[in-house]
Structure formats: C-alpha cells, structure tokens
Design an enzyme around this catalytic site. Structure first.
Site, PDB file in Angstrom:
ATOM      1  N   THR A  27      14.337 -35.064  22.440  1.00 48.46           N
ATOM      2  CA  THR A  27      13.321 -35.178  21.394  1.00 48.46           C
ATOM      3  C   THR A  27      13.332 -33.922  20.528  1.00 48.46           C
ATOM      4  OG1 THR A  27      11.954 -36.760  22.569  1.00 48.46           O
ATOM      5  CG2 THR A  27      10.795 -35.267  21.084  1.00 48.46           C
ATOM      6  N   HIS A 176      14.036 -46.886  27.759  1.00 45.24           N
ATOM      7  CA  HIS A 176      13.445 -45.677  28.346  1.00 45.24           C
ATOM      8  C   HIS A 176      12.460 -46.098  29.433  1.00 45.24           C
ATOM      9  CE1 HIS A 176      12.040 -41.734  29.009  1.00 45.24           C
ATOM     10  NE2 HIS A 176      11.925 -41.294  27.779  1.00 45.24           N
ATOM     11  N   ASN A 179      10.258 -40.776  32.901  1.00 45.39           N
ATOM     12  CA  ASN A 179       9.453 -39.657  32.399  1.00 45.39           C
ATOM     13  C   ASN A 179       7.984 -39.948  32.095  1.00 45.39           C
ATOM     14  OD1 ASN A 179      11.783 -38.305  32.741  1.00 45.39           O
ATOM     15  ND2 ASN A 179      12.309 -38.123  30.570  1.00 45.39           N
ATOM     16  N   TYR A 181       6.482 -42.539  30.767  1.00 43.88           N
ATOM     17  CA  TYR A 181       6.104 -43.359  29.611  1.00 43.88           C
ATOM     18  C   TYR A 181       5.801 -44.786  30.077  1.00 43.88           C
ATOM     19  CZ  TYR A 181       7.439 -39.160  27.224  1.00 43.88           C
ATOM     20  OH  TYR A 181       7.484 -37.846  26.829  1.00 43.88           O
ATOM     21  N   ASN A 236       4.803 -36.087  32.856  1.00 40.84           N
ATOM     22  CA  ASN A 236       3.648 -36.705  32.186  1.00 40.84           C
ATOM     23  C   ASN A 236       2.634 -37.306  33.157  1.00 40.84           C
ATOM     24  OD1 ASN A 236       4.171 -36.142  29.364  1.00 40.84           O
ATOM     25  ND2 ASN A 236       5.989 -37.433  29.637  1.00 40.84           N
TER      26      ASN A 236
HETATM   27  C1  8OZ Z   1      10.182 -33.695  25.464  1.00 40.12           C
HETATM   28  C2  8OZ Z   1       9.173 -33.717  24.526  1.00 40.12           C
HETATM   29  C3  8OZ Z   1       8.711 -34.926  24.070  1.00 40.12           C
HETATM   30  C4  8OZ Z   1       9.235 -36.107  24.573  1.00 40.12           C
HETATM   31  C5  8OZ Z   1      11.158 -37.528  27.498  1.00 40.12           C
HETATM   32  C6  8OZ Z   1      11.015 -38.374  25.258  1.00 40.12           C
HETATM   33  O1  8OZ Z   1      10.806 -36.675  28.323  1.00 40.12           O
HETATM   34  C7  8OZ Z   1      10.806 -37.358  26.067  1.00 40.12           C
HETATM   35  C8  8OZ Z   1      10.242 -36.076  25.541  1.00 40.12           C
HETATM   36  C9  8OZ Z   1      10.705 -34.860  25.978  1.00 40.12           C
HETATM   37  O2  8OZ Z   1      11.771 -38.543  27.853  1.00 40.12           O
END
Ligand code: 8OZ
Length: 362
Positions: A27, A176, A179, A181, A236
């Site tokens: 990113t 994706h 992480n 999400y 996250n």
């Molecule tokens: C770092 C900052 C913002 C998003 C991920 C898309 O960790 C990200 C991401 C990484 O998969």
C-alpha cells in the site's frame, strides 16, 4: 544453499514468469482524484517489472471497501483506464501483474464511507487498529454488522471488480483474504460472532471467503485467480481460537477450486514468523497448485525452503520499495538499499519512483 533455481523461469498456469521472486502487494497511497492510479504509478510498477510476478497494492472493489486515504479502486471506468496504463507499462517491460481485490470491512472510517455511514463488518465490534485519513492516523470507526441480504451484493462487487481488472489488462487477480480485512474478519471468531450461515462453525466462517473466490473464479477463470491468507497474523486486531482448523479447511476448499496460487503470510504480517504455532508445511501439502510464501524472507531462507519443496515462489514486500532492481541485486549479491519510512504512505515521486537501480542493472 544454492539460490540459482530461484532465478529460473516458472510456469504459473499459462504465464511464464522469468524468476520465482514475487513483488508482494504494498500500500503506497498515491492514487489521484477518484482513486485513480496515474502515470507515476505506472512508472513505479514498470521500474519493478523484473519481478517474476507483481501483485498490485490492495485495491478497493467499491467505495465501501476503502479504509485508507488515496488508495486506488477498481470499480469505475476511470480507475480501469488508469490501471490500463500500469499494466501496459509492466507488460512493455516483459513483466506480469495481478491485481489484489480488497474490501477492508471494519478497518475504515466514516470519512471514507459512502454518505459518511458506518463501515461494515461481520459483527458490530470495533477493531483495535488505526487508519490513515485526512492526513493523519485515527482510530477506525465503530462498524455495523452486515445484514444477511447484503452479502450477495459484496460478492457481486468482488466479481465485477475481477472482471474490471481483466478489462484493465491484468494477468489475473488475487483475493485479499488476509491481514484483518473483511474476508479475514469473517473467518476469525474474534471479529465474527454471527449466528447466521456466515458465523459460528469453521464452515460458516469460511463461507464468505470461499463464495467470493468461487465468484471470481467463475468470472475470470481459476488459472487467473489467486488468494492471500494470513492464518495466524493479528494484523488489524483479528484473532482466531483455532487458526489451524480454520485454515486447513479453507485451503482444502480452495484446492478443490483449482485456483492458480495460494499466497500465505507466514506469521505476523511484517513481524515475527513464529508469532503462534502453526503447521505451514502441512498447509502447503493440502494445496496442489502454486504456493507463494511471504513474510521475512531473504534469499537464503527462500533458497532453503525452495530446496525443501516448501514453496514455489517467494514474495518480497518492503525490499522492493527502495530496490526497483531487487532481482538483479539478489542475483549478484549487490547491497540492498533501505527505504525512507516518511515517504511510505502518500506523497509523490519522492520515495516512490526516485529510488535508483544499481549501475549494473541500469
Ligand atoms: C499497510 C498499510 C495499509 C494497508 C495490508 C493492505 O496489510 C494492507 C495495508 C498495509 O494488507
């Protein structure tokens, strides 16, 4: 260990990659108005086209799927046209590039959401994490739980985004699923307390990730579909009471779909590889097609794991930021440059396209 074979070609379905090193999704927050990637982004990826395969930065499939300032999308015609410049530039240099399809779920902020509404999630549980909005880091917003009848719309957004990526000239797409999400939130019980067919059992929590992948496969073909997962990563704020059981099941189902590759963040994303016990070798054996290993690899570890048959391709992330010619440097043993953290997220050419190649590869 000899690293020689890492620099030999590899057949990824119909594609012939020129080596076994992959540029991991990174990113960089440099999309222009309308979340459209521009010429600078085309130059950035073209500079890195010697990677066997580039996986694009995470790219939102809808406005609702966005969680950070200035990340690119793949849901408007302008975005498709912007990405076309990128794919043309990479292909002109002989490279290959997949687009990473992203819905952030609860990792977002009302300032980025349609009509300033709450971000969506499996359950109304706020993530312990921050996002970057209005030029500053802030806590993510309180999410609302998706209604059962909204889920087909999310799957449809992934499907349309995959079709758009192919229209934009990408060689394939990566779902994706990592992480923390949306798809990872559904899979992990720390974020998913639903009592409908998308929550509860391992099968139910896997359902959205698998239905999204099946829709993408139906749209673009299994040979152009990959997925990224991070079974034990706490990224996250997600957690799972049984990551081994959860991801053994998910990978068995992904294998049955015949998708091109499984891309695995081994350990904590960008952190320790041994954050929690997990049998990644066993996971690899459950998947017959290409296995892309990621997280904390250097050339020695990649060569060792490759010789042991534990992975086919190796995704390097941060080393690609300051080393556009990373492949050449790894091959020759040239020293690696380190990146400037202050220009990682957002800005222009500085810290993006101005890292030089070594004299040998220029
Ligand atoms: C770092 C900052 C913002 C998003 C991920 C898309 O960790 C990200 C991401 C990484 O998969």
């Amino acid at each position: 260990m000899t690293s020689k074979t890492l620099f030999e070609p590899y057949a990824l379905g119909p594609l012939t990659l020129s080596n076994r090193i992959v540029m991991a999704p990174l990113t960089r927050n440099r999309a222009g108005a309308g979340f459209v990637p521009g010429e600078l982004t085309a130059e950035y990826y073209a500079q890195r086209a010697s990677a066997g395969l580039i996986i694009s930065e995470a790219t939102q499939i809808s406005q609702q799927g966005q969680g950070y300032q200035d990340t690119p999308g793949i849901y408007s015609q302008q975005q498709i046209d912007g990405w076309r410049k990128v794919t043309d530039a990479v292909h002109a240099k002989g490279g290959h590039i997949f687009l990473q399809l992203w819905h952030v779920g609860r990792v977002s902020h009302i300032d980025l959401q349609p009509d300033g509404k709450a971000p969506v999630a499996p359950s109304a549980i706020r993530a312990e994490t921050k996002t970057f909005v209005n030029n500053g880091f802030v806590d993510v917003s309180e999410p609302r739980a998706l209604e059962l009848d909204e889920i087909p719309g999310i799957i449809e957004d992934f499907r349309r985004a995959a079709a758009n990526a192919i229209d934009a000239g990408f060689d394939g797409v990566e779902v994706h699923g990592a992480n923390g999400y949306l798809l990872d939130q559904f899979a992990k019980d720390g974020a998913n307390t639903r009592t409908d067919p998308y929550g509860g059992s391992i099968e139910n929590r896997a359902r959205l990730m698998l239905e999204v992948t099946a829709a993408v496969v139906e749209e673009v073909g299994a040979e152009r579909t990959g997925i990224r997962i991070s079974p034990v990563s706490p990224a996250n704020g997600v957690s799972s009471s049984d990551p081994q059981g959860q991801f053994d099941y998910i990978v068995k189902k992904l294998d049955e779909m015949g998708i091109a590759y499984l891309h695995v963040v081994e350990g904590a994303t960008g952190g320790p590889r041994d954050v929690a016990p997990f049998d990644f070798e066993g996971l690899r054996r459950k998947f017959k097609n290409t296995y892309i290993a990621n997280n904390g690899y250097d050339l020695d570890l990649a060569a060792t794991r490759h010789e042991q048959g534990l992975a086919d391709l190796f995704a390097f992330g941060k080393p690609f930021i300051a080393n556009p010619d990373l492949i050449e440097r790894l091959k020759t043993g040239a020293p690696l440059a380190s990146f400037d953290p202050s220009t990682l997220f957002g800005g222009g050419a500085a810290g993006y396209t101005d890292y030089p190649a070594t004299a040998a590869s220029a």
